[in-house]
Every structure is written in structure tokens, then in C-alpha cells.
Design a protein around this motif. Structure first.
Motif, PDB file in Angstrom:
ATOM      1  N   ILE A 167       1.098  -1.154   0.089  1.00 42.64           N
ATOM      2  CA  ILE A 167      -0.267  -0.044  -0.076  1.00 42.64           C
ATOM      3  C   ILE A 167       0.997   1.271  -0.036  1.00 42.64           C
ATOM      4  CG2 ILE A 167      -1.871   1.230   1.277  1.00 42.64           C
ATOM      5  CD1 ILE A 167      -2.305  -1.605   2.378  1.00 42.64           C
ATOM      6  N   VAL A 168       0.750   2.358  -0.992  1.00 42.92           N
ATOM      7  CA  VAL A 168       1.919   3.095  -1.273  1.00 42.92           C
ATOM      8  C   VAL A 168       0.917   4.681  -1.019  1.00 42.92           C
ATOM      9  CG1 VAL A 168       3.439   1.907  -2.464  1.00 42.92           C
ATOM     10  CG2 VAL A 168       1.410   3.029  -3.669  1.00 42.92           C
ATOM     11  N   ASP A 169       1.233   5.478  -0.043  1.00 46.93           N
ATOM     12  CA  ASP A 169       0.405   6.512   0.371  1.00 46.93           C
ATOM     13  C   ASP A 169       1.440   7.918   0.134  1.00 46.93           C
ATOM     14  OD1 ASP A 169      -0.294   8.700   1.908  1.00 46.93           O
ATOM     15  OD2 ASP A 169      -1.713   7.420   3.037  1.00 46.93           O
ATOM     16  N   CYS A 170       1.025   8.804  -0.491  1.00 50.08           N
ATOM     17  CA  CYS A 170       1.967   9.851  -0.867  1.00 50.08           C
ATOM     18  C   CYS A 170       1.130  11.121  -0.824  1.00 50.08           C
ATOM     19  CB  CYS A 170       2.540   9.825  -2.285  1.00 50.08           C
ATOM     20  SG  CYS A 170       3.167  11.486  -2.819  1.00 50.08           S
ATOM     21  N   PHE A 249       3.235  -1.525   4.087  1.00 53.29           N
ATOM     22  CA  PHE A 249       2.343  -0.145   4.115  1.00 53.29           C
ATOM     23  C   PHE A 249       3.757   1.013   3.865  1.00 53.29           C
ATOM     24  CE2 PHE A 249       0.673   3.962   5.285  1.00 53.29           C
ATOM     25  CZ  PHE A 249      -0.503   3.888   4.840  1.00 53.29           C
ATOM     26  N   TRP A 250       3.535   1.738   2.933  1.00 52.24           N
ATOM     27  CA  TRP A 250       4.593   2.893   2.821  1.00 52.24           C
ATOM     28  C   TRP A 250       3.811   4.141   2.638  1.00 52.24           C
ATOM     29  CZ3 TRP A 250       9.546   1.389   1.437  1.00 52.24           C
ATOM     30  CH2 TRP A 250       9.626  -0.132   0.969  1.00 52.24           C
ATOM     31  N   MET A 251       4.680   5.157   3.462  1.00 51.79           N
ATOM     32  CA  MET A 251       4.008   6.614   3.289  1.00 51.79           C
ATOM     33  C   MET A 251       5.107   7.504   3.280  1.00 51.79           C
ATOM     34  SD  MET A 251       1.834   8.553   6.381  1.00 51.79           S
ATOM     35  CE  MET A 251       0.314   7.756   6.243  1.00 51.79           C
ATOM     36  N   THR A 252       5.064   8.679   2.357  1.00 49.26           N
ATOM     37  CA  THR A 252       5.873   9.651   2.019  1.00 49.26           C
ATOM     38  C   THR A 252       6.043  10.445   3.389  1.00 49.26           C
ATOM     39  OG1 THR A 252       4.388  10.923   0.829  1.00 49.26           O
ATOM     40  CG2 THR A 252       5.744   9.467  -0.459  1.00 49.26           C
ATOM     41  N   PHE A 253       7.212  11.232   3.491  1.00 51.53           N
ATOM     42  CA  PHE A 253       7.489  12.214   4.416  1.00 51.53           C
ATOM     43  C   PHE A 253       8.526  13.040   3.823  1.00 51.53           C
ATOM     44  CE2 PHE A 253       6.024   8.713   7.169  1.00 51.53           C
ATOM     45  CZ  PHE A 253       5.048   9.514   7.938  1.00 51.53           C
ATOM     46  N   GLY A 254       8.501  14.533   4.053  1.00 54.69           N
ATOM     47  CA  GLY A 254       9.513  15.205   3.421  1.00 54.69           C
ATOM     48  C   GLY A 254      10.546  15.330   4.543  1.00 54.69           C
ATOM     49  N   GLN A 255      11.793  15.905   4.277  1.00 57.04           N
ATOM     50  CA  GLN A 255      12.950  15.909   5.055  1.00 57.04           C
ATOM     51  C   GLN A 255      12.561  16.719   6.198  1.00 57.04           C
ATOM     52  OE1 GLN A 255      15.295  13.456   5.343  1.00 57.04           O
ATOM     53  NE2 GLN A 255      15.634  14.522   7.258  1.00 57.04           N
ATOM     54  N   ALA A 256      11.952  18.022   5.838  1.00 57.28           N
ATOM     55  CA  ALA A 256      11.772  19.043   6.856  1.00 57.28           C
ATOM     56  C   ALA A 256      10.802  18.430   8.035  1.00 57.28           C
ATOM     57  CB  ALA A 256      11.238  20.328   6.352  1.00 57.28           C
ATOM     58  N   TYR A 257       9.925  17.854   7.486  1.00 56.79           N
ATOM     59  CA  TYR A 257       8.769  17.131   8.501  1.00 56.79           C
ATOM     60  C   TYR A 257       9.445  16.135   9.397  1.00 56.79           C
ATOM     61  CZ  TYR A 257       4.590  14.647  10.162  1.00 56.79           C
ATOM     62  OH  TYR A 257       3.735  13.792  10.797  1.00 56.79           O
ATOM     63  N   LEU A 258      10.459  15.278   8.838  1.00 62.23           N
ATOM     64  CA  LEU A 258      11.143  14.552   9.812  1.00 62.23           C
ATOM     65  C   LEU A 258      12.175  15.193  10.791  1.00 62.23           C
ATOM     66  CD1 LEU A 258      11.736  11.560   6.976  1.00 62.23           C
ATOM     67  CD2 LEU A 258      10.010  11.928   8.768  1.00 62.23           C
ATOM     68  N   THR A 259      12.530  16.074  10.300  1.00 65.48           N
ATOM     69  CA  THR A 259      13.512  16.908  11.343  1.00 65.48           C
ATOM     70  C   THR A 259      12.677  17.472  12.358  1.00 65.48           C
ATOM     71  OG1 THR A 259      15.170  17.437   9.214  1.00 65.48           O
ATOM     72  CG2 THR A 259      15.342  18.337  11.199  1.00 65.48           C
ATOM     73  N   HIS A 260      11.681  18.156  12.066  1.00 65.49           N
ATOM     74  CA  HIS A 260      10.863  18.661  13.216  1.00 65.49           C
ATOM     75  C   HIS A 260      10.431  17.574  14.021  1.00 65.49           C
ATOM     76  CE1 HIS A 260      10.226  22.288  10.851  1.00 65.49           C
ATOM     77  NE2 HIS A 260       9.736  22.775  11.872  1.00 65.49           N
TER      78      HIS A 260
END
Ligand code: NDP
Length: 402
Positions: A167-170, A249-260
Motif C-alpha cells: 500500500i503506497v500513500d503519498c 504499508f509505505w508513506m511519504t515524508f519530507g525531510q523538513a517534517y522528519l527533522t521537526h
């Protein structure tokens, strides 16, 4: 044809109320009730202005079964749509049983003091709903929800045996805020900071949070870094489709989100235990939710698309085949239609469709059910009509390679 009671006036509750109002041939009388009545009143006024439909409103604390029972008895709905928080699932199911009405939700029950997602608590209600001649439909949003319908649809039409499911969620949207979550921040952060888990060869493989990731190519969006998470629909999918050798299950995250998120974790702001602050007990994650933007406030300047789908590999007539089924949804378009961003929209529209199929008898059967256990065809047909067009590709290389 039927009165419907919607509980929860956040991003998702607002979309459900709008879409029910836009299908007033099925949902003849609508009540929106939540902890804070002023939020229901604001949504009702918007719906009156945009669709010319009157939505009744009420205040209720859905954690209190007696309050829910009293509201159900006075409004007399046929069905309660629970789009409050997962903590309210069991009290609302209890109230539905006591007052004799059908139930549905979009997220499985979680106890407040442990971030633990599993269906066991809600599946345990199966006999009681059956004996009462009532139906409870669990997890009818997009994921969970439409993703299970997609899997059931592929199983019904394209495979003799399904072997692999991804399952791919972007969300490739941009809301212009430094850090915000697209649905309830408390629930979202509890989900993401959990260890990851996927199903392989008959067992769950647990991994440190966010430790498996790679770029996945999303239609009309392109490659985005995607992370393996545990997501609740995996539990029912591997139970209902036991041939699956692997389900992830895969979900996208941006680098700024992960850093926060990393910083917030490091400083203790994602803790869910109580800490003493100025003589009071507070839960850091609840405090964090109070200072973050609300999901229903993100819509106005949101641009870009979401893309969520199922990539499946299996066998048909003795030959290997692949299938990719998905929907792309545009934040700005959903805002124009119902004043909500695409994450709320892709949850609220399937919830309305599930409710519609229950009320029209198409999906109605006593017991407690997950979405893949019901006929997928009428659901897909309604997705195409109600603003979530479904696309599919058969037998071409999957965007995500195995
Ligand atoms: P929000 O935080 O925007 O809204 C939650 C609403 O529930 C608020 O109006 C809140 O009231 C109300 N609420 C909370 N506690 C109670 C209570 N005890 N009694 C009555 N009302 C209460 O969340 P979202 O709209 O973003 O998400 C709603 C649900 O949808 C969540 O369960 C989430 O997990 C689920 N979801 C499912 C998805 C899917 O694809 N399946 C995807 C995204 C979300 P108040 O304003 O007073 O706080």
C-alpha cells in the motif's frame, strides 16, 4: 431515507457532513455533534450556504456512553458515523448497541495511555452486533478503507491468488506551514513514532520506526522517499487474504517534517505519559496538539496532490501478473468543493460512501466487518461518482519494484 448522526467536527467530520448533505436523497436528516458545539455550528452554516441543506448540531462527550445514548434516543438516527478520535470507538459502539443503531468509523480503537493499534477490541463486539441485528463497519476512510476495497476488487477481478501487497500513500501537497499534520496531530504522531511492522511469510516483522525507506514513483507526482510504517488495515487484510506472502504499508515524508519530528521527540514533546507542569498533570503530546495548526485549518492555501493506492503481484490462470489501483486527489479542488484539504477529503468521502451503502442495504449485514469483507464493486462505482476517481494498471511493471 434515513437520519444519520455524525460524531466529530474536525477536518474529516466536516467533509463527511458536506458530502452527506450533497447526497440528501440518501441522508434525509443530518446531525453533526461533537465536544465543541461551536465547530459544528460553523460547519452547518457553511453547508447551508454552499449546498442549501440544514444540518442539526449538538454538543456531546462521546466518551460518556449515557450522553451518547441520550443523544441517539432524542435524534433517532439509523446510523452513527464516528469521525471523532479512535479513543471514542468503544464507548460509541456500546452506545449504539444500547440504543439499537448501526455504527461505522474510520480508525481502529486505541487506548489513550498506550499507542497500540489492533482490531481485537472491536472484533470482540461481533457477536453482540450480530445478535442485535446491527452492523458495525470498521475503518471506512481511505487507508484504512478504500485501500482494502482496492485489494478486494483486485482479488475479485484480477487474481486467482495474491502474493504481494504494497500500500503506497503519498501526500505531495504543500500547505505552507513549517510543521503541521494532515489529520489529528496526536493520533498521527502516535502512529508514526511507533516501531514499523510488516507481514512476511506468516509472521510480523518489527523494525525500528522509519528504518526502511526508498523512493517510490507516484503517478503524476514522481519519485518520493517512502517509509515502511505499521498501518492497521494490514492486520485485517492478511487475515482475510491468507495467500499474501508479504504485505507492507509505505508513506511519504519530507525531510523538513522528519527533522521537526526528530527534534520534538528528542526534547520529549511526543511523550504520552503525564508530566507535572506548574502543579498540573499534562501530557506533552496533547499540549503539542494544542499549539500545532488544526488539520481543518490547512485547506485554504494547500496545493498539490495526494496519491494512494495498492500495488499487488500474484497469479491469474497460471501466469504471474501485477495490478496497481490508485486514486490521486488535488488539495485545491477539494477545498473548492467542500472547504477541506485532500487528506480530510480522501477520508471523509469513503466514510460517506460506506454509510450510503449501509443505509441503502447494499452493504448491510449484522456483525462487525472490515471493508474488504464486503462487495468492492458498488464502493468503487461510488468513488468514481463522488469525487475520488479510481485508476488502474494491469500487467505493467509496478511503480514500486519488488
Ligand atoms: P480532528 O482533530 O480534526 O477532529 C477530531 C474531532 O473529534 C474534533 O472535532 C474533536 O472535538 C472531536 N472529539 C474528540 N474527542 C471527542 C469526544 N470525547 N466527544 C466528542 N467529540 C470529540 O481529527 P480529524 O478530523 O483529522 O480525524 C478524525 C478521525 O479520522 C481520527 O480518528 C483519525 O484517526 C481518522 N482518520 C482516518 C483516516 C483514514 O484514511 N482511515 C485518515 C485520516 C484520519 P474538539 O474540537 O472539541 O477537540
Amino acid at each position: 431515507m434515513a437520519n444519520v448522526l455524525i460524531i466529530g467536527a474536525g477536518g474529516v467530520g466536516s467533509v463527511v457532513a458536506h458530502k452527506c448533505a450533497m447526497n440528501s436523497n440518501v441522508f434525509t436528516t443530518i446531525m453533526l455533534a461533537s465536544r465543541t458545539k461551536s465547530k459544528c455550528d460553523r460547519i452547518a452554516a457553511e453547508i447551508q450556504e454552499m449546498h442549501g441543506v440544514t444540518v442539526q448540531t449538538a454538543q456531546v462527550d462521546a466518551d460518556v456512553v449515557a450522553e451518547m445514548v441520550a443523544l441517539i434516543r432524542s435524534f433517532k438516527p439509523v446510523l452513527v458515523i464516528n469521525v471523532a478520535l479512535p479513543y471514542q470507538d468503544l464507548p460509541i459502539m456500546d452506545a449504539c448497541l444500547e440504543a439499537g443503531v448501526h455504527y461505522m468509523d474510520t480508525a481502529n480503537y486505541e487506548p489513550k495511555d498506550v499507542a497500540k493499534f489492533e482490531y481485537s477490541w472491536q472484533w470482540a463486539y461481533k457477536e453482540r452486533f450480530e445478535q442485535a441485528g446491527l452492523m458495525a463497519l470498521l475503518g471506512c476512510g481511505f487507508d484504512p478503507g478504500a485501500t482494502q476495497v482496492f485489494t478486494a476488487y483486485a482479488n475479485k477481478h484480477y487474481f486467482d491468488r495474491m502474493d504481494y501487497l504494497d500500500i503506497v500513500d503519498c501526500n505531495a501537497g504543500n500547505h505552507g506551514k513549517a510543521f503541521a499534520t494532515n489529520f489529528n496531530p496526536e493520533i498521527n504522531i502516535r502512529e508514526i513514532t511507533q516501531p514499523g511492522r510488516y507481514w512476511e511469510n506468516g509472521e510480523w516483522i518489527e523494525i525500528p520506526a522509519m528504518s526502511i525507506h526508498k523512493p517510490i514513483d507516484y503517478p503524476e507526482i514522481g519519485a518520493r522517499e517512502s517509509y515502511v510504517l505499521y498501518h492497521e488495515e494490514l492486520e485485517s487484510l492478511v487475515k482475510n487474504f491468507p495467500t499474501l506472502k508479504r504485505a507492507r504499508f509505505w508513506m511519504t515524508f519530507g525531510q523538513a517534517y522528519l527533522t521537526h519530528l526528530e527534534v520534538l521527540q528528542n526534547v520529549g514533546m511526543t511523550r504520552i505519559d503525564k508530566v507535572q507542569f506548574q502543579g498540573m498533570d499534562i501530557v506533552p503530546l496533547e499540549f503539542l496538539k494544542a499549539v500545532l495548526p488544526a488539520p481543518d485549518s490547512l485547506g485554504e492555501n494547500y496545493t498539490g496532490q495526494t496519491s494512494i493506492g495498492c500495488q499487488i503481484k500474484g497469479v491469474k490462470d497460471g501466469e504471474e501478473r501485477t495490478c496497481f489501483i490508485w486514486n490521486n486527489c488535488d488539495h485545491a479542488e477539494t477545498y473548492r468543493e467542500v472547504r477541506g484539504q485532500a487528506v480530510s477529503y480522501t477520508t471523509g468521502v469513503p466514510a460517506m460512501i460506506g454509510a450510503m451503502l449501509m443505509l441503502t442495504g447494499v452493504w448491510m449485514k449484522p456483525g462487525v466487518w472490515n471493508c474488504e469483507e464486503l462487495d468492492p464493486d458498488p464502493f468503487i462505482e461510488q468513488m468514481n461518482r463522488q469525487g475520488l476517481p479510481v485508476q488502474e494498471r494491469i500487467n505493467i511493471p509496478l511503480p514500486h519494484e519488488y
